[in-house]
Enzyme design. Structure first.
Site, PDB file in Angstrom:
ATOM      1  N   SER A 198       0.795  -1.229   0.000  1.00 43.35           N
ATOM      2  CA  SER A 198       0.000   0.000   0.000  1.00 43.35           C
ATOM      3  C   SER A 198       0.824   1.274   0.000  1.00 43.35           C
ATOM      4  CB  SER A 198      -0.943   0.008   1.206  1.00 43.35           C
ATOM      5  OG  SER A 198      -0.195  -0.039   2.403  1.00 43.35           O
ATOM      6  N   HIS A 226      -6.045  -3.749  -0.883  1.00 40.22           N
ATOM      7  CA  HIS A 226      -5.943  -2.675  -1.870  1.00 40.22           C
ATOM      8  C   HIS A 226      -6.186  -3.196  -3.283  1.00 40.22           C
ATOM      9  CE1 HIS A 226      -4.759   0.695   0.668  1.00 40.22           C
ATOM     10  NE2 HIS A 226      -4.072  -0.172   1.380  1.00 40.22           N
ATOM     11  N   LYS A 257     -12.520  -0.527   2.247  1.00 41.04           N
ATOM     12  CA  LYS A 257     -11.824   0.312   1.259  1.00 41.04           C
ATOM     13  C   LYS A 257     -12.722   0.451   0.031  1.00 41.04           C
ATOM     14  CE  LYS A 257      -7.256  -0.094   3.196  1.00 41.04           C
ATOM     15  NZ  LYS A 257      -6.508  -1.159   3.856  1.00 41.04           N
TER      16      LYS A 257
END
Ligand SMILES: *Cc1c(COP(=O)(O)O)cnc(C)c1O
Length: 412
Positions: A198, A226, A257
């Site tokens: 990340s 991610h 996310k």
């Protein structure tokens, strides 16, 4: 009251953090998470806006990759779930905390991502924290990428398996560590890696990792926080993008996310893995069940990312990412290569990163500096993240702001 000695020690540590320019301050956002946000943080320490008007800034630092954090369909699904299932569960799953929507969400995640089953946690931090200890013991080994997320590191610490670490993305070191684990007589070996790292937006080299795992008869766990929802043609993550679907034994990821950005984590795997985690995984056994609105909206989020609208959002996201990368590179910034919507602007010095972030903010661009201990010393950067919610004009505005501030500070 704390003992005065300890108070003094804490004070000294805080002063050190401050004087090294490493203090992290929190901005106060006064409305919803979005491509542009209202901020009023003139007095962040009190938690109260100080009467100054809000400022509106373009937001380039949320994990809101698909722009779903404030999406009307997810808000409606969350409201419907509250109406039908209430606000909270007040129970762990195995006592009286499992509703039909919890199992629906688990089955939907598993089917979508290609696994037998899935298990929900309050966060991916918990999914990783509770993964290793139930599955592996002292006769086993974990071979872990050096830049893995803190939650994987903590999860491994809680497990008795032998530990081996390979340099980030270094496949010859991975081979050497697998060899060392074999030589140490490990019964089972698990390779643990982030799907996407990340701080840099680098992808794990999954095809090579899978080949090495085959060769050494090792298992693979990938943390795809991610990636879930936006990498790969169907948004199924790093393995889909890199052609490794079906080769990753255990997948952990987050609902916090791209998948709406509220809260929740999960682990996908074979039926035996998931069944044993339900019996033994401590953050699952000893922590509250996911709130109904989060479960309901997450079911909707999977529908959305699997639909043609999901394709449209992914196309917009990657168009924005390539526009921003091209603009910054042309302006002379050091930007690591890649396609991921995490786009770090490398600066080196922590205070420079802080200052650049502050000046960008004054120009209406919200992008945060990252420095030690979040990234290695001397590799301070501003990490930007693109969203499908950004328009092409907004991306251009950000490129112009970076260029102006970068010139003023002598970065370019
Ligand atoms: C964000 C993140 C986590 C933590 O996810 P939460 O659901 O917010 O706890 C874990 N691993 C990685 C790689 C992440 O980026």
């Amino acid at each position: 009251m704390l003992k005065p000695d300890l108070q003094q020690q804490l004070e000294t540590t805080l002063e050190e953090i401050q004087s090294n320019g490493l203090l992290k301050e929190e901005r106060l956002i006064t409305g919803p998470q979005a491509a542009s946000v209202q901020v009023n943080d003139s007095d962040a320490s009190s938690g109260k806006p100080d009467g100054q008007p809000d400022v509106e800034v373009l937001n380039f630092c949320a994990n809101n990759y698909l722009g779903l954090a404030n999406h009307s369909d997810l808000i409606a699904a969350a409201k419907n779930a509250i109406d039908a299932f209430g606000y909270g569960m007040s129970s762990v799953r195995f006592i009286c905390g499992t509703q039909t929507i919890h199992r629906q969400l688990e089955q939907k995640l598993a089917t979508w991502l290609g696994y037998d089953d899935a298990i929900l946690y309050a966060a991916c931090f918990d999914a990783n924290g509770g993964l290793f200890e139930p599955l592996l013991s002292a006769e086993d080994a974990i071979v872990s990428d050096a830049l893995n997320h803190a939650s994987i590191i903590d999860g491994i610490r809680l497990c008795k398996a032998q530990r081996f670490r390979f340099a980030n993305g270094d496949m010859s070191d991975l081979r050497a560590q697998l060899q060392a684990a074999k030589s140490a007589g490990a019964r089972n070996i698990m390779i643990a890696t982030d799907g996407v790292f990340s701080m840099d937006g680098y992808l794990a080299k999954l095809p090579e990792i899978c080949d090495l795992a085959d060769q050494f008869e090792a298992m693979i766990m990938v943390d795809d926080c991610h990636a879930t929802g936006f990498l790969g043609a169907g948004g199924r993550g790093t393995a889909e993008l890199l052609g490794c679907q079906g080769r990753i034994d255990i997948l952990t990821s987050t609902l916090g996310k791209a998948m709406g950005g509220a809260m929740g984590g999960f682990t996908c795997g074979s039926q035996q893995v998931i069944d044993l985690l339900r019996q033994r995984s401590r953050p699952y056994l000893f922590s509250n069940s996911l709130a109904p609105p989060l479960a309901g909206a997450s079911i909707e989020a999977i529908e959305l990312v699997s639909s043609p609208e999901g394709d449209r959002l992914r196309n917009q996201l990657f168009a924005n990412a390539s526009q921003f990368r091209a603009g910054l590179t042309a302006a002379g910034f050091v930007v690591p290569e890649g396609q991921h919507p995490i786009i770090p602007v490398m600066l080196g010095d922590a205070e420079l990163a802080q200052q650049m972030s502050a000046e960008l903010f004054q120009r209406g661009v919200y992008a945060v500096g990252f420095f030690f201990p979040v990234v290695p010393n001397g590799t301070a950067r501003i990490r930007t993240q693109m969203s499908a919610a950004h328009s092409s004009e907004q991306v251009d505005t950000a490129i112009a702001a970076f260029t102006d501030v970068g010139k003023r500070l002598g970065v370019i």
